[in-house]
Design an enzyme around this catalytic site. Structure first.
Site, PDB file in Angstrom:
ATOM      1  N   GLU A   1       0.838  -1.199   0.000  1.00 56.52           N
ATOM      2  CA  GLU A   1       0.000   0.000   0.000  1.00 56.52           C
ATOM      3  C   GLU A   1       0.879   1.257   0.000  1.00 56.52           C
ATOM      4  OE1 GLU A   1      -3.780   1.865   2.499  1.00 56.52           O
ATOM      5  OE2 GLU A   1      -2.394   0.499   3.516  1.00 56.52           O
TER       6      GLU A   1
ATOM      7  N   LYS B   1      -9.799   2.398  -2.423  1.00 56.71           N
ATOM      8  CA  LYS B   1     -10.052   1.978  -1.043  1.00 56.71           C
ATOM      9  C   LYS B   1     -11.427   2.448  -0.591  1.00 56.71           C
ATOM     10  CE  LYS B   1      -7.465   1.776   3.320  1.00 56.71           C
ATOM     11  NZ  LYS B   1      -6.225   2.252   3.970  1.00 56.71           N
TER      12      LYS B   1
ATOM     13  N   CYS C   1      -5.951  -2.847   2.399  1.00 57.30           N
ATOM     14  CA  CYS C   1      -5.726  -2.715   3.837  1.00 57.30           C
ATOM     15  C   CYS C   1      -7.009  -2.733   4.668  1.00 57.30           C
ATOM     16  CB  CYS C   1      -4.899  -1.451   4.091  1.00 57.30           C
ATOM     17  SG  CYS C   1      -4.080  -1.443   5.717  1.00 57.30           S
TER      18      CYS C   1
END
Length: 271
Positions: free
Chosen positions: A40, A109, A150
């Site tokens: 990331e 995300k 994540c």
């Protein structure tokens, strides 16, 4: 298929990060990986105020370089994540390129990392980032692969949606920290893998104790049965693992978690 996970150091200089990526890819090519994945924000130090400074539009210099690397080496490249700029908004975005350098997937995300752990980590991505809204699964010659970033993977609904869409492997570029990493890194990846009966690859930046956000590292690959197949320590390096995605089918036949769901009682669907 062979997966190469690259756990790289994140420099304050975007050019240095791209040069390091090229060197790291070249170093693993003798092992003939089919897919390369990285961490990331691999090209941007993980600080909220950096995201607007490092952001580029899709098709920009970083995008072009990633596409060219995939084509040069003839690999699938799941290019971690980078700050993306569009219409004044900044996204934490993961691009995927096929062996010819064509973009075949893009994930923004969905769940922004806004936490404040007493005596631990405090961070607020929403200060500068905008959330995405798409579940991402893409096709390869090996089968379908899911992708999230994540904090996204902490939400079991998202992992299940990717599995229901056919994903037999889920790629997760992630930067857990020294509070969440020791407590949750391995157990989260193992639980999502066994609950969705698919391979899961979590790829982190390397740890830098001199930086304000200290990543946990420990990039790992988990099997559909929930076992850790391979795991790194916190230092820069690579992890190359060969897997057979049909193992996900075998696990789902032996322990029919997905097919035994009571869809007459409950249902999970996207809007």
């Amino acid at each position: 298929m062979k997966i190469a996970q690259l756990q790289t150091h994140v420099f304050a200089d975007k050019t240095a990060n791209m040069a390091q990526l090229e060197t790291s890819i070249a170093a693993v090519m003798p092992e003939n990986p089919d897919l390369i994945t990285i961490g990331e924000m691999f090209n941007c130090p993980y600080v909220t105020e950096n995201f607007p400074l490092f952001a580029e539009e899709e098709g920009g210099h970083t995008w072009q370089k990633l596409s060219a690397l995939a084509a040069e080496y003839g690999v699938y490249l799941s290019a971690g994540s980078v700050p993306e700029l569009e219409d004044g908004h900044i996204y934490n975005t993961a691009y995927v390129f096929d062996r010819s350098g064509r973009q075949i997937a893009k994930h923004r995300k969905m769940h922004l990392f806004d936490i404040d752990v007493k005596g631990g980590q405090s961070f607020k991505e929403s200060d500068t980032l905008t959330a995405g809204s798409q579940v991402t699964v893409f096709d390869t010659e090996f089968g379908k692969i899911g992708l999230c970033i994540c904090f996204d993977f902490r939400f079991p609904e998202l992992g299940r949606l990717m599995a229901l869409a056919g994903a037999k492997l889920i790629l997760v570029p992630a930067a857990f920290n020294m509070t969440t990493g020791p407590a949750h890194w391995e157990i989260m990846f193992r639980s999502q893998a066994l609950n969705n009966q698919c391979f899961v690859a979590g790829t982190s930046p390397a740890r830098d104790t001199e930086f304000s956000y200290v990543a946990w590292g420990h990039s790992l690959l988990v099997s559909p049965w929930g076992g850790v197949l391979a795991e790194m320590d916190e230092t820069p390096g690579s992890l190359v693992t060969e897997i057979d995605l049909t193992d996900a089918d075998k696990t789902r036949q032996e322990l029919p978690l997905l097919s035994a769901r009571r869809t007459d009682v409950y249902e999970l669907k996207t809007i």
